[in-house]
Design a protein around this motif. Structure first.
Motif, mmCIF file in Angstrom:
data_model
loop_
_atom_site.group_PDB
_atom_site.id
_atom_site.type_symbol
_atom_site.label_atom_id
_atom_site.label_comp_id
_atom_site.label_asym_id
_atom_site.label_seq_id
_atom_site.Cartn_x
_atom_site.Cartn_y
_atom_site.Cartn_z
ATOM 1 N N HIS A 27 -5.726 27.146 95.398
ATOM 2 C CA HIS A 27 -6.386 28.323 95.937
ATOM 3 C C HIS A 27 -5.943 28.462 97.398
ATOM 4 C CE1 HIS A 27 -9.213 28.363 92.464
ATOM 5 N NE2 HIS A 27 -8.972 27.060 92.509
ATOM 6 N N ILE A 28 -5.334 29.583 97.725
ATOM 7 C CA ILE A 28 -4.802 29.784 99.073
ATOM 8 C C ILE A 28 -5.522 30.971 99.712
ATOM 9 C CG2 ILE A 28 -2.762 30.252 100.463
ATOM 10 C CD1 ILE A 28 -1.067 28.918 98.386
ATOM 11 N N VAL A 29 -6.202 30.703 100.814
ATOM 12 C CA VAL A 29 -6.994 31.716 101.502
ATOM 13 C C VAL A 29 -6.196 32.222 102.696
ATOM 14 C CG1 VAL A 29 -9.161 32.216 102.685
ATOM 15 C CG2 VAL A 29 -9.128 30.589 100.768
ATOM 16 N N VAL A 30 -5.918 33.533 102.702
ATOM 17 C CA VAL A 30 -5.092 34.137 103.744
ATOM 18 C C VAL A 30 -5.846 35.296 104.386
ATOM 19 C CG1 VAL A 30 -2.949 33.483 102.582
ATOM 20 C CG2 VAL A 30 -3.979 35.725 102.114
ATOM 21 N N PRO A 31 -5.442 35.685 105.599
ATOM 22 C CA PRO A 31 -6.072 36.863 106.222
ATOM 23 C C PRO A 31 -5.752 38.123 105.433
ATOM 24 C CG PRO A 31 -4.743 35.627 107.812
ATOM 25 C CD PRO A 31 -4.409 35.101 106.468
ATOM 26 N N TRP A 76 -10.389 37.982 112.269
ATOM 27 C CA TRP A 76 -10.268 36.545 112.482
ATOM 28 C C TRP A 76 -9.564 36.273 113.803
ATOM 29 C CZ3 TRP A 76 -13.249 34.612 108.908
ATOM 30 C CH2 TRP A 76 -13.352 35.270 107.672
ATOM 31 N N PRO A 77 -9.975 35.219 114.514
ATOM 32 C CA PRO A 77 -10.894 34.133 114.141
ATOM 33 C C PRO A 77 -12.356 34.368 114.504
ATOM 34 C CG PRO A 77 -9.860 33.592 116.220
ATOM 35 C CD PRO A 77 -9.290 34.927 115.803
ATOM 36 N N ARG A 78 -12.696 35.601 114.919
ATOM 37 C CA ARG A 78 -14.081 35.911 115.263
ATOM 38 C C ARG A 78 -14.557 37.077 114.391
ATOM 39 N NH1 ARG A 78 -13.127 35.552 121.737
ATOM 40 N NH2 ARG A 78 -11.151 36.433 121.058
ATOM 41 N N PRO A 79 -14.880 36.780 113.128
ATOM 42 C CA PRO A 79 -15.190 37.841 112.172
ATOM 43 C C PRO A 79 -16.637 38.315 112.270
ATOM 44 C CG PRO A 79 -15.367 35.731 111.097
ATOM 45 C CD PRO A 79 -14.920 35.445 112.517
ATOM 46 N N LEU A 132 -15.740 35.225 102.945
ATOM 47 C CA LEU A 132 -15.132 33.898 102.928
ATOM 48 C C LEU A 132 -16.060 32.892 102.257
ATOM 49 C CD1 LEU A 132 -12.944 31.894 103.706
ATOM 50 C CD2 LEU A 132 -14.017 31.692 105.980
ATOM 51 N N ALA A 133 -17.347 32.960 102.560
ATOM 52 C CA ALA A 133 -18.294 32.034 101.942
ATOM 53 C C ALA A 133 -18.295 32.187 100.425
ATOM 54 C CB ALA A 133 -19.701 32.277 102.497
ATOM 55 N N LYS A 134 -18.255 33.424 99.947
ATOM 56 C CA LYS A 134 -18.231 33.648 98.495
ATOM 57 C C LYS A 134 -16.935 33.135 97.886
ATOM 58 C CE LYS A 134 -18.813 37.127 94.879
ATOM 59 N NZ LYS A 134 -17.736 36.541 94.067
ATOM 60 N N ALA A 135 -15.809 33.366 98.581
ATOM 61 C CA ALA A 135 -14.520 32.905 98.063
ATOM 62 C C ALA A 135 -14.508 31.392 97.893
ATOM 63 C CB ALA A 135 -13.398 33.350 98.990
ATOM 64 N N VAL A 195 -7.756 23.613 98.006
ATOM 65 C CA VAL A 195 -7.877 24.898 98.697
ATOM 66 C C VAL A 195 -7.138 24.806 100.026
ATOM 67 C CG1 VAL A 195 -9.437 26.637 99.635
ATOM 68 C CG2 VAL A 195 -10.124 25.306 97.620
ATOM 69 N N LEU A 196 -6.139 25.661 100.188
ATOM 70 C CA LEU A 196 -5.383 25.726 101.441
ATOM 71 C C LEU A 196 -5.843 26.966 102.194
ATOM 72 C CD1 LEU A 196 -3.033 24.823 103.317
ATOM 73 C CD2 LEU A 196 -1.522 26.268 101.933
ATOM 74 N N LEU A 197 -6.399 26.766 103.388
ATOM 75 C CA LEU A 197 -6.911 27.858 104.199
ATOM 76 C C LEU A 197 -6.014 28.105 105.397
ATOM 77 C CD1 LEU A 197 -9.968 25.930 103.778
ATOM 78 C CD2 LEU A 197 -10.530 28.342 103.919
ATOM 79 N N ASP A 198 -5.615 29.346 105.585
ATOM 80 C CA ASP A 198 -4.936 29.704 106.828
ATOM 81 C C ASP A 198 -5.901 29.439 107.979
ATOM 82 O OD1 ASP A 198 -4.169 31.500 109.113
ATOM 83 O OD2 ASP A 198 -2.525 32.004 107.763
ATOM 84 N N GLY A 199 -5.418 28.747 109.013
ATOM 85 C CA GLY A 199 -6.285 28.371 110.117
ATOM 86 C C GLY A 199 -6.869 29.544 110.871
ATOM 87 N N LEU A 200 -6.181 30.684 110.869
ATOM 88 C CA LEU A 200 -6.731 31.850 111.532
ATOM 89 C C LEU A 200 -8.057 32.251 110.901
ATOM 90 C CD1 LEU A 200 -6.193 34.052 113.692
ATOM 91 C CD2 LEU A 200 -5.136 35.419 111.877
ATOM 92 N N VAL A 201 -8.164 32.092 109.568
ATOM 93 C CA VAL A 201 -9.389 32.415 108.853
ATOM 94 C C VAL A 201 -10.416 31.294 109.001
ATOM 95 C CG1 VAL A 201 -10.387 32.872 106.574
ATOM 96 C CG2 VAL A 201 -8.187 33.880 107.192
ATOM 97 N N ALA A 202 -9.975 30.063 108.868
ATOM 98 C CA ALA A 202 -10.910 28.946 108.737
ATOM 99 C C ALA A 202 -11.431 28.397 110.053
ATOM 100 C CB ALA A 202 -10.241 27.811 107.956
ATOM 101 N N CYS A 203 -10.566 28.341 111.080
ATOM 102 C CA CYS A 203 -10.870 27.475 112.214
ATOM 103 C C CYS A 203 -11.937 28.016 113.155
ATOM 104 C CB CYS A 203 -9.593 27.172 112.984
ATOM 105 S SG CYS A 203 -8.504 26.023 112.114
ATOM 106 N N GLY A 204 -12.260 29.282 113.068
ATOM 107 C CA GLY A 204 -13.287 29.814 113.940
ATOM 108 C C GLY A 204 -14.677 29.818 113.337
#
Length: 351
Positions: free
Chosen positions: A11-15, A54-57, A65-68, A78-87
Motif C-alpha cells: 500500500h503506497i500513500v502519495v500526495p 501537506w505537510p500541514r493539512p 489519511l486516517a481512513k486510508a 504501507v509505504l508513506l510519502d513523507g510529505l503526507v506522513a511526517c507532519g
C-alpha cells in the motif's frame, strides 16, 4: 528475486495530484516511477492518493489519511510519502503497531525555505516522531540518509536514489551560451540567486531558459521584479512546466545546466542533465552531482556569477566540464535498479 515476489500487496500513500502536468516535481516523478516499477516487477501495489495541503493539512485531509490507514489490513506493508506522513504523527502513530510502516523522505520538512524558526522546529519534531515509529525509513540520497540517522537517532534507514532514463548526448546550441534551469519557482530553488548572478554578466553572450511551475506567489513576483530591474527580460525566459518531448528538447538545446537551490534532498533534474552529458553548476546537490560538475555554496550569487563567468569565458574549462559530465553519465542509476533497490528494502519488513 524470490524475496521480492514474497511481498503481498504494498500500500503506497502519495500526495494528491502527483500526475498533475501543471505542477510536476521530482518527488512526484519518483513516486510515480516507483509505483509503476513495482507493478512491472510483479509486485501488487495499492496506490492511495490523499489530497491535502501537506505537510500541514486541514481536518478533511487528516480524516482521509486516517481512513486510508484504517482500511489497510493488519500486518500490511504501507509505504508513506513523507510529505503526507511526517507532519501528522497523531494520524500515523496509532497504526504503527499493527501495520508495517515505511516512510519515504524526499526532503526533511524543516529544510523547506521560508519557514519561521518556530515552524521549522515544530515540523522537525513531528517528523522525528513519525520516523522513529516507522519500521523503515527510505531516503532518496545518501547525505539525507546519514543526516536522518544522526538527527532523529534512527536505526533502520535505507537509501534508494532516483534513477534516470537513457538519453542521447545533448548537442547543445553553440557550446557555451544556452543556459537551462529546471525547477519550480519557489524560494528554495534560488531563481533570485540566479538572476542576481546573471545581472553581473551582461557583457557576455548568454540566454537562460527557466522551465518549471510559476505559482502565483510573492516570491515569483519578486523574481520577476529583479529581472525587470536588471533589464534581463529579453535574456531570461520562463516557459512554465514542460514534460515529455518538449522537456527533452530543452535539455538537448542546453550548453550548461544551472540549479541554484538553497536545499535539496537529491536533485533529480541534475541527473537528468548529466544523463545527456550536459555540464552542471549547482548547489545543494552533492549526491546527484558526484564529480560530474561544480558544486557551489547555496544562496551565494557572487560564487555563482564567478562560476558562470568562468564557464562563458574559458573554452578549456568547458571542455573539461563536458568530459566530467560524460563520465558521471556512465555512473548513474537506472530506474529499474532503483525500483529493485526499493523492493529489496520493503522486503526486509517481512523479516
Amino acid at each position: 528475486m524470490g524475496r521480492l515476489h514474497a511481498l503481498a500487496v504494498i500500500h503506497i500513500v502519495v500526495p494528491g495530484g502527483i500526475d498533475d502536468p501543471v505542477t510536476p516535481s521530482g518527488g512526484n516523478v519518483y513516486d510515480r516511477r516507483m509505483c509503476a516499477g513495482l507493478v512491472d516487477l510483479g509486485i501488487p501495489v495499492h496506490e492511495i492518493s490523499v489530497p491535502g495541503t501537506w505537510p500541514r493539512p486541514d481536518q478533511t485531509a487528516r480524516a482521509l489519511l486516517a481512513k486510508a490507514l484504517a482500511d489497510c489490513p493488519d500486518g500490511a506493508v504501507v509505504l508513506l510519502d513523507g510529505l503526507v506522513a511526517c507532519g501528522v504523527p497523531e494520524v500515523v502513530l496509532p497504526h504503527a503497531g499493527r501495520l508495517r510502516l515505511a516512510v519515504l523522505v524526499h526532503l526533511p520538512l524543516a529544510d523547506e525555505t521560508g519557514l519561521t524558526p518556530a515552524d521549522a522546529a515544530k515540523l522537525d519534531a513531528r517528523e522525528g516522531e513519525v520516523l522513529r515509529a516507522a519500521r523503515l525509513v527510505v531516503a532518496t540520497g545518501p547525505s539525507t540518509a546519514s543526516r536522518l540517522v544522526q538527527h532523529h537517532e534512527l536505526s533502520r534507514v535505507r537509501t534508494v536514489v532516483p534513477g534516470t532514463d537513457p538519453a542521447p548526448v545533448a548537442p547543445g546550441t553553440d557550446g557555451a551560451s544556452r543556459l537551462l534551469c529546471v525547477a519550480s519557482v519557489t524560494p528554495r530553488k534560488g531563481h533570485d540567486v540566479l538572476v542576481e548572478a546573471l545581472a553581473t554578466l551582461t557583457d557576455l553572450p548568454w540566454h537562460c531558459e527557466c522551465v518549471g511551475p510559476l505559482p502565483d506567489t510573492a516570491h515569483v513576483k519578486r523574481v520577476e521584479s529583479l529581472i525587470e530591474r536588471h533589464g534581463l527580460g529579453a535574456r531570461i525566459q520562463f516557459t512554465g512546466p514542460l514534460v515529455g518531448e518538449p522537456l527533452a528538447d530543452a535539455y538537448a538545446a542546453a550548453d550548461l545546466f544551472v540549479l541554484p537551490s538553497r536545499a535539496e534532498t537529491f536533485g533529480m533534474v541534475v541527473t537528468e542533465a548529466l544523463a545527456r552529458g550536459v555540464p552542471v553548476l549547482a548547489s545543494g546537490v552533492p549526491d546527484a552531482l558526484g564529480q560530474g560538475g561544480t558544486l557551489l555554496p547555496p544562496g551565494d550569487p557572487d560564487a555563482l556569477a564567478t562560476a558562470l563567468r568562468n564557464w562563458l569565458s574559458d573554452s578549456a574549462l568547458r571542455q573539461r566540464a563536458r568530459a566530467a559530465a560524460l563520465r558521471r553519465r556512465d555512473e548513474l542509476s537506472t530506474w529499474d535498479q532503483s525500483v529493485r533497490d526499493l523492493a529489496e528494502a520493503l522486503s526486509s519488513l517481512r523479516q
